[in-house]
Design an enzyme around this catalytic site. Structure first.
Site, PDB file in Angstrom:
ATOM      1  N   ARG A 152      32.100 -25.874  -2.401  1.00 29.95           N
ATOM      2  CA  ARG A 152      32.546 -26.230  -1.046  1.00 29.95           C
ATOM      3  C   ARG A 152      31.659 -27.292  -0.441  1.00 29.95           C
ATOM      4  NH1 ARG A 152      34.387 -20.246   1.040  1.00 29.95           N
ATOM      5  NH2 ARG A 152      35.915 -19.979  -0.623  1.00 29.95           N
ATOM      6  N   GLU A 154      50.140 -10.667  -9.449  1.00 33.13           N
ATOM      7  CA  GLU A 154      50.111 -12.128  -9.286  1.00 33.13           C
ATOM      8  C   GLU A 154      50.460 -12.834 -10.602  1.00 33.13           C
ATOM      9  OE1 GLU A 154      49.863 -13.945  -6.708  1.00 33.13           O
ATOM     10  OE2 GLU A 154      48.780 -12.879  -5.125  1.00 33.13           O
ATOM     11  N   CYS A 207      45.585 -28.300  -3.829  1.00 31.40           N
ATOM     12  CA  CYS A 207      45.193 -27.424  -2.732  1.00 31.40           C
ATOM     13  C   CYS A 207      44.993 -28.291  -1.498  1.00 31.40           C
ATOM     14  CB  CYS A 207      43.904 -26.666  -3.067  1.00 31.40           C
ATOM     15  SG  CYS A 207      43.707 -25.220  -1.995  1.00 31.40           S
ATOM     16  N   LYS A 259      39.846 -16.509 -11.822  1.00 30.20           N
ATOM     17  CA  LYS A 259      38.739 -17.236 -11.195  1.00 30.20           C
ATOM     18  C   LYS A 259      38.094 -16.377 -10.131  1.00 30.20           C
ATOM     19  CE  LYS A 259      38.028 -21.235  -8.325  1.00 30.20           C
ATOM     20  NZ  LYS A 259      38.643 -22.258  -7.557  1.00 30.20           N
ATOM     21  N   LYS A 286      43.006 -15.535  -8.196  1.00 29.12           N
ATOM     22  CA  LYS A 286      41.846 -16.219  -7.621  1.00 29.12           C
ATOM     23  C   LYS A 286      41.289 -15.330  -6.520  1.00 29.12           C
ATOM     24  CE  LYS A 286      40.286 -20.349  -5.264  1.00 29.12           C
ATOM     25  NZ  LYS A 286      40.586 -21.715  -4.861  1.00 29.12           N
ATOM     26  N   SER A 330      31.446 -22.914  -9.774  1.00 28.34           N
ATOM     27  CA  SER A 330      30.234 -23.637  -9.380  1.00 28.34           C
ATOM     28  C   SER A 330      29.011 -22.736  -9.226  1.00 28.34           C
ATOM     29  CB  SER A 330      30.498 -24.414  -8.083  1.00 28.34           C
ATOM     30  OG  SER A 330      30.888 -23.531  -7.043  1.00 28.34           O
TER      31      SER A 330
HETATM   32  C1  PBG Z   1      39.989 -25.150  -3.696  1.00 28.64           C
HETATM   33  C2  PBG Z   1      39.121 -24.753  -4.842  1.00 28.64           C
HETATM   34  C3  PBG Z   1      37.908 -24.062  -4.808  1.00 28.64           C
HETATM   35  C4  PBG Z   1      37.459 -24.018  -6.107  1.00 28.64           C
HETATM   36  C5  PBG Z   1      38.417 -24.652  -6.905  1.00 28.64           C
HETATM   37  N1  PBG Z   1      39.454 -25.086  -6.100  1.00 28.64           N
HETATM   38  C6  PBG Z   1      37.124 -23.546  -3.667  1.00 28.64           C
HETATM   39  C7  PBG Z   1      37.637 -22.489  -2.812  1.00 28.64           C
HETATM   40  O1  PBG Z   1      38.680 -21.874  -3.047  1.00 28.64           O
HETATM   41  O2  PBG Z   1      36.968 -22.252  -1.795  1.00 28.64           O
HETATM   42  C8  PBG Z   1      36.177 -23.422  -6.552  1.00 28.64           C
HETATM   43  C9  PBG Z   1      35.624 -23.992  -7.803  1.00 28.64           C
HETATM   44  C10 PBG Z   1      34.180 -23.725  -8.021  1.00 28.64           C
HETATM   45  O3  PBG Z   1      33.522 -22.996  -7.272  1.00 28.64           O
HETATM   46  O4  PBG Z   1      33.685 -24.269  -8.998  1.00 28.64           O
HETATM   47  N2  PBG Z   1      40.903 -24.175  -3.343  1.00 28.64           N
HETATM   48 ZN    ZN Z   2      41.674 -24.665  -1.336  1.00 27.31          ZN
END
Ligand code: PBG
Ligand code: ZN
Length: 325
Positions: free
Chosen positions: A205, A233, A120, A248, A195, A274
């Site tokens: 973040r 998706e 990402c 997710k 997602k 998280s």
């Molecule tokens: C990056 C990403 C994120 C997470 C995993 N990859 C954050 C987001 O999309 O803002 C979240 C993982 C977590 O909250 O544990 N794209």
């Molecule tokens: Zn990202």
């Protein structure tokens, strides 16, 4: 009193409950996330994720030495850096901490450690968005090109599995083609297929220093009011060559996990994110819940819904404390 049915008969004691339990946790299907950063000698606990650390490459290798003994043999790496620009260059250049860590870990542990890495741009763009911003807009196809390059660099470093979490259109197909054209036939794509734009990513973040400066992620991540769209998706990612498909977050999305399980032959993964982790930690710290029971309840629910693979920050605690036995 005559009763034909007494469901409580099967709940009478632990041995009968074990005999009739429908769902078993599979520790072998769990992946522990790690955060890797620039510099050396860094091993800092992340404020928003109690018990989870930001490590420099050298420290991560040392940490893995210990963690692999606990039984952690599948990991997902996330990069953290201050080097950010328009094109997310630090996401794939030679100084990228995830690429460096992958090389060292695979050199040291080889097949004994399954290394997957996030694909990402949000940790590397100056905007904090998951795609490249050109003329004030997130440019889908330019972003896909950068993501594909990043995936190839990770494969070259020895990464077993890439996890595109950006939600740009067509990225799975583009990454698959890029990997094939460089002869990385064995690199697994773990697609973040459904997602959702979620408040549960808050602690991540902060950990990854990847919050968008302006705006939110609703222009690319899914709207949590939508269920059928997840199957769309899923279909696209399957057609484009995903090996594993993921939902997710996990806990507020058990219906989506169940839909995936019913609609694909691919392994279904779920990301116990998280905010879900920290919610449990804070409740336990406040003495308002038993951590072990809550962790097992949450992970069993995700499994029961249909996920056979779970990314979870709890794995280390489970193994350390023997909660799964
Ligand atoms: C990056 C990403 C994120 C997470 C995993 N990859 C954050 C987001 O999309 O803002 C979240 C993982 C977590 O909250 O544990 N794209
Ligand atoms: Zn990202």
């Amino acid at each position: 009193m005559e009763r034909l049915n007494r469901p409580r008969r099967l709940r009478r004691n632990q041995i009968i409950r074990d005999l009739t339990a429908q769902t078993q946790l599979n520790i072998g299907g769990m992946i522990q996330p790690y955060f890797v950063t620039d510099g050396a000698g860094i091993h800092d606990e992340i404020k928003g994720l109690p018990g989870i650390y930001r490590d420099s490459v050298d420290s991560l290798v040392k940490t893995m030495d210990e963690d692999i003994k606990l039984g952690i043999d599948k990991i997902m790496l996330f990069g953290v850096t201050d080097r950010k620009d328009v094109l997310a260059t630090s996401g794939w250049d030679d100084k990228n901490p995830v690429i460096k860590a992958t090389k060292e870990l695979k050199n040291k542990f080889g097949e004994a450690l399954f290394v997957s890495a996030d694909v990402c741009l949000c940790a590397y763009t100056d905007t904090g968005h998951c795609g490249v911003t050109l003329e004030g807009k997130i440019d889908n196809d330019k972003s896909v090109a950068v993501l594909s390059k990043m995936a190839v660099k990770l494969a070259e470093a020895g990464c077993d599995c890439v996890g595109p979490s950006d939600m740009m259109d067509g990225r799975i197909g583009s990454i698959r083609k890029a990997l094939e054209s460089e002869n990385y036939y064995d690199t697994i794509i773990l697609a973040y297929s459904a997602k959702y734009a979620s408040a549960y990513y808050g602690p991540f973040r902060e950990a990854a220093n990847s919050a968008p400066g302006k705006g939110d992620r609703k222009g690319y991540q899914m709207d949590f009011r939508n269920r059928r769209e997840a199957l769309r998706e899923l279909q696209l990612d399957e057609d484009e060559g995903a090996d594993i498909v993921m939902v997710k977050p996990a806990l507020a999305y058990l219906d989506i996990i169940a839909d995936f399980a019913a609609n694909t032959e691919l392994p279904v993964a779920a990301y116990n994110v998280s905010g879900e982790y920290t919610a449990v930690k804070l409740l336990a710290q406040a003495g308002l819940a038993d951590e072990k029971t809550m962790v097992l309840e949450n992970l069993t629910a995700i499994t029961r819904a249909g996920a056979s693979i779970i990314l979870t920050y709890h794995l280390k605690d489970i193994l350390k404390n023997g909660w799964h036995n």
